[in-house]
Enzyme design. Structure first.
Site, PDB file in Angstrom:
ATOM      1  N   HIS A   1       0.835  -1.112  -0.006  1.00  0.00           N
ATOM      2  CA  HIS A   1      -0.062   0.102   0.015  1.00  0.00           C
ATOM      3  C   HIS A   1       0.916   1.199  -0.019  1.00  0.00           C
ATOM      4  O   HIS A   1       1.390   1.550   1.098  1.00  0.00           O
ATOM      5  CB  HIS A   1      -0.950  -0.022   1.335  1.00  0.00           C
ATOM      6  CG  HIS A   1      -1.686   1.160   1.168  1.00  0.00           C
ATOM      7  ND1 HIS A   1      -3.189   0.885   1.330  1.00  0.00           N
ATOM      8  CD2 HIS A   1      -1.595   2.532   0.997  1.00  0.00           C
ATOM      9  CE1 HIS A   1      -3.590   2.137   1.279  1.00  0.00           C
ATOM     10  NE2 HIS A   1      -3.036   3.115   1.094  1.00  0.00           N
TER      11      HIS A   1
ATOM     12  N   HIS B   1       1.570   5.391  -1.890  1.00  0.00           N
ATOM     13  CA  HIS B   1       1.292   6.536  -2.798  1.00  0.00           C
ATOM     14  C   HIS B   1       2.446   7.124  -2.931  1.00  0.00           C
ATOM     15  O   HIS B   1       3.355   7.622  -2.320  1.00  0.00           O
ATOM     16  CB  HIS B   1       0.345   7.531  -1.715  1.00  0.00           C
ATOM     17  CG  HIS B   1      -0.726   6.966  -1.141  1.00  0.00           C
ATOM     18  ND1 HIS B   1      -2.032   7.097  -1.713  1.00  0.00           N
ATOM     19  CD2 HIS B   1      -0.996   6.362  -0.055  1.00  0.00           C
ATOM     20  CE1 HIS B   1      -3.025   6.876  -1.095  1.00  0.00           C
ATOM     21  NE2 HIS B   1      -2.178   6.259   0.192  1.00  0.00           N
TER      22      HIS B   1
ATOM     23  N   LYS C   1      -9.516  -0.287  -5.831  1.00  0.00           N
ATOM     24  CA  LYS C   1      -9.198   0.403  -4.460  1.00  0.00           C
ATOM     25  C   LYS C   1     -10.884   0.834  -4.078  1.00  0.00           C
ATOM     26  O   LYS C   1     -11.463   1.708  -5.102  1.00  0.00           O
ATOM     27  CB  LYS C   1      -8.249   1.302  -4.600  1.00  0.00           C
ATOM     28  CG  LYS C   1      -8.160   2.132  -3.300  1.00  0.00           C
ATOM     29  CD  LYS C   1      -7.637   1.351  -1.967  1.00  0.00           C
ATOM     30  CE  LYS C   1      -7.565   2.259  -0.807  1.00  0.00           C
ATOM     31  NZ  LYS C   1      -6.674   2.756  -0.341  1.00  0.00           N
TER      32      LYS C   1
ATOM     33  N   HIS D   1     -10.524   1.170   1.779  1.00  0.00           N
ATOM     34  CA  HIS D   1     -10.314   2.083   2.692  1.00  0.00           C
ATOM     35  C   HIS D   1     -11.651   2.015   3.499  1.00  0.00           C
ATOM     36  O   HIS D   1     -12.396   2.331   3.084  1.00  0.00           O
ATOM     37  CB  HIS D   1     -10.076   3.396   2.248  1.00  0.00           C
ATOM     38  CG  HIS D   1      -9.845   4.367   3.301  1.00  0.00           C
ATOM     39  ND1 HIS D   1      -8.580   5.223   3.372  1.00  0.00           N
ATOM     40  CD2 HIS D   1     -10.566   5.162   4.246  1.00  0.00           C
ATOM     41  CE1 HIS D   1      -8.725   5.829   4.435  1.00  0.00           C
ATOM     42  NE2 HIS D   1      -9.857   6.058   4.933  1.00  0.00           N
TER      43      HIS D   1
ATOM     44  N   HIS E   1      -4.739  -0.624   5.840  1.00  0.00           N
ATOM     45  CA  HIS E   1      -4.117   0.322   6.972  1.00  0.00           C
ATOM     46  C   HIS E   1      -5.043   0.171   8.214  1.00  0.00           C
ATOM     47  O   HIS E   1      -5.876   1.300   8.632  1.00  0.00           O
ATOM     48  CB  HIS E   1      -3.817   1.685   6.515  1.00  0.00           C
ATOM     49  CG  HIS E   1      -4.862   2.343   5.630  1.00  0.00           C
ATOM     50  ND1 HIS E   1      -6.382   2.442   5.918  1.00  0.00           N
ATOM     51  CD2 HIS E   1      -4.569   2.812   4.352  1.00  0.00           C
ATOM     52  CE1 HIS E   1      -6.643   2.904   4.987  1.00  0.00           C
ATOM     53  NE2 HIS E   1      -5.611   3.409   4.062  1.00  0.00           N
TER      54      HIS E   1
ATOM     55  N   ASP F   1       1.345   2.686   3.604  1.00  0.00           N
ATOM     56  CA  ASP F   1       0.542   4.029   3.464  1.00  0.00           C
ATOM     57  C   ASP F   1       1.671   5.240   3.281  1.00  0.00           C
ATOM     58  O   ASP F   1       0.880   6.358   3.917  1.00  0.00           O
ATOM     59  CB  ASP F   1      -0.725   4.056   4.353  1.00  0.00           C
ATOM     60  CG  ASP F   1      -1.669   5.027   4.073  1.00  0.00           C
ATOM     61  OD1 ASP F   1      -1.765   5.454   2.875  1.00  0.00           O
ATOM     62  OD2 ASP F   1      -2.506   5.548   4.824  1.00  0.00           O
TER      63      ASP F   1
HETATM   64  C1  NCD Z   1      -3.690   8.970   1.978  1.00  0.00           C
HETATM   65  C2  NCD Z   1      -3.136  10.133   0.963  1.00  0.00           C
HETATM   66  O1  NCD Z   1      -2.618  11.276   1.153  1.00  0.00           O
HETATM   67  O2  NCD Z   1      -3.270   9.843  -0.474  1.00  0.00           O
HETATM   68  N1  NCD Z   1      -3.531   9.949   2.923  1.00  0.00           N
HETATM   69  C3  NCD Z   1      -3.682   9.276   4.361  1.00  0.00           C
HETATM   70  O3  NCD Z   1      -3.922   9.860   5.495  1.00  0.00           O
HETATM   71  N2  NCD Z   1      -3.328   7.897   4.490  1.00  0.00           N
HETATM   72  C4  NCD Z   1      -4.813   8.484   1.328  1.00  0.00           C
HETATM   73  C5  NCD Z   1      -5.250   7.182   2.273  1.00  0.00           C
HETATM   74  O4  NCD Z   1      -4.616   6.121   2.168  1.00  0.00           O
HETATM   75  O5  NCD Z   1      -6.170   7.617   3.115  1.00  0.00           O
HETATM   76 ZN    ZN Z   2      -3.271   5.155   1.540  1.00  0.00          ZN
END
Ligand code: NCD
Ligand code: ZN
Length: 348
Positions: free
Chosen positions: A13, A15, A99, A136, A174, A247
């Site tokens: 996971h 970003h 997702k 999520h 998460h 995450d």
């Molecule tokens: C994530 C993001 O910034 O893209 N933010 C977070 O607080 N984890 C999005 C997500 O996974 O909820």
């Molecule tokens: Zn995330």
């Protein structure tokens, strides 16, 4: 000196963002992980197979020379996703799941699903095609206390979803609560969860330690100490239904240090090292490898990686910031120490 060598891990996971921002953060992940499941919450969101393939290619093009790293892709579910998209995703060979962002639940989730029933036909096709649903898991009703949104999601959405699609493989992403751990432990086969280093290492007091701490704000928000203990017990148990997903969610400093700061912590600069800290504290360092490098791959039916990484127990000071495109990011533990250091990567 204590050192551990483990099979090269996967981050299930992550970003990465896009463009110059992606170029700034990708090397941290590629140095540690052989593969990562890259979240599709770009603007606009990655909803179609062709978009995901183009994004995947941009990630590959951004890799430092000679670095082997495989992005695994997932598509962003919307109310309008068609079942035929599932077939295209499956046929691409590069997309492992979809997702589910409940609309409004988190960063860049406004195009998400407004009512789970609207995607029933897509979920049914995913079940047939054996693609994984990453969830999520928070309700979005503003009346619901922010600390209760994950537990309410289990009751109101996830339990029914898992029952209506009994063969759909689901990753509860998460997870942050004891309730979520108990849900996974009590659920049918085919249900797993990812755990982040931030939720293993911090409770909600970290949001207010000496003042308000925007860099400790993420969604789902940090929870109580008993919740954190339940997450650590799950990770340390060796149960294959719990695996690694950082995450890591970078946002420019200005977007965090403001009157209405974005949710997301950046941890990719020290992710596996932070997990080593958590597993050591739980007396379970011997189980880090299975959590980081076996359970996730097995759940996604991917071959386990061949390479190895070595971590040594030597504290290092985290920089106060890293470049992030034309801006900068404040990493987890900025100006403080991480107790383990990445000493070597053998790509295998
Ligand atoms: C994530 C993001 O910034 O893209 N933010 C977070 O607080 N984890 C999005 C997500 O996974 O909820
Ligand atoms: Zn995330």
């Amino acid at each position: 000196m204590t050192a551990i060598t483990i099979r090269r891990p996967d981050d299930l996971h992550l970003h990465l963002r896009d463009g110059e921002a992606m170029r700034s953060v990708l090397p941290f992940t590629a140095a540690r992980f052989a593969r990562a499941l890259v979240m599709p919450n770009l603007r606009p969101p990655v909803t179609a197979t062709q978009q995901a393939l183009a994004y995947r290619q941009r990630i590959l093009d951004a890799l430092p020379a000679g670095v082997a790293f495989e992005p695994l892709m997932t598509l962003y579910l919307t109310d309008r996703t068609e079942p035929a998209e599932v077939d295209r995703a499956r046929a691409s060979g590069c997309i492992v799941g979809f997702k589910l962002y409940p609309a409004g639940a988190t960063t860049h989730s406004d195009a998400g699903v407004t009512d789970i029933r609207k995607v029933d036909a897509v979920l049914s096709r995913m079940e047939e095609q054996d693609l994984v649903l990453e969830v999520h898991g928070e309700v979005t009703d503003p009346q619901v206390d922010v600390f209760d949104r994950e537990a309410r999601f289990i009751e109101e959405v996830l339990t029914g979803l898992a029952a209506r699609f009994p063969r759909l493989r689901i990753v509860f992403e998460h997870i942050t609560t004891r309730a979520a751990v108990q849900f996974v432990l009590g659920s049918r086969p085919g249900i797993a969860a990812t755990l982040t280093p931030q939720h293993l290492l911090m409770n909600r007091n970290a949001l207010f330690a000496g003042g308000i701490r925007p860099h400790h704000y993420c969604l789902p928000v940090l929870k109580s100490e008993p919740d954190r203990e339940a997450l650590n017990a799950a990770a340390a148990s060796g149960d294959p239904r719990f695996f690694l997903g950082t995450d890591s969610a970078p946002h420019a400093r200005g977007a965090k240090e403001t009157a209405c700061g974005c949710a997301g912590m950046f941890c990719a600069h020290g992710a596996i090292e932070l997990y080593a800290e958590a597993f050591e504290a739980a007396g379970a360092l011997a189980r880090l490898e299975a959590f980081a490098s076996e359970h996730g791959a097995d759940f996604y039916r991917l071959p386990r990686n061949e390479g190895r990484i070595t971590l040594i127990k030597t504290p290092w000071e985290v920089p106060r910031s890293y470049p992030f495109g034309t801006e900068e990011i404040v990493p987890l533990r900025a100006g403080e120490h991480i107790g383990w250091r990445l000493a070597g990567t053998e790509r295998g």
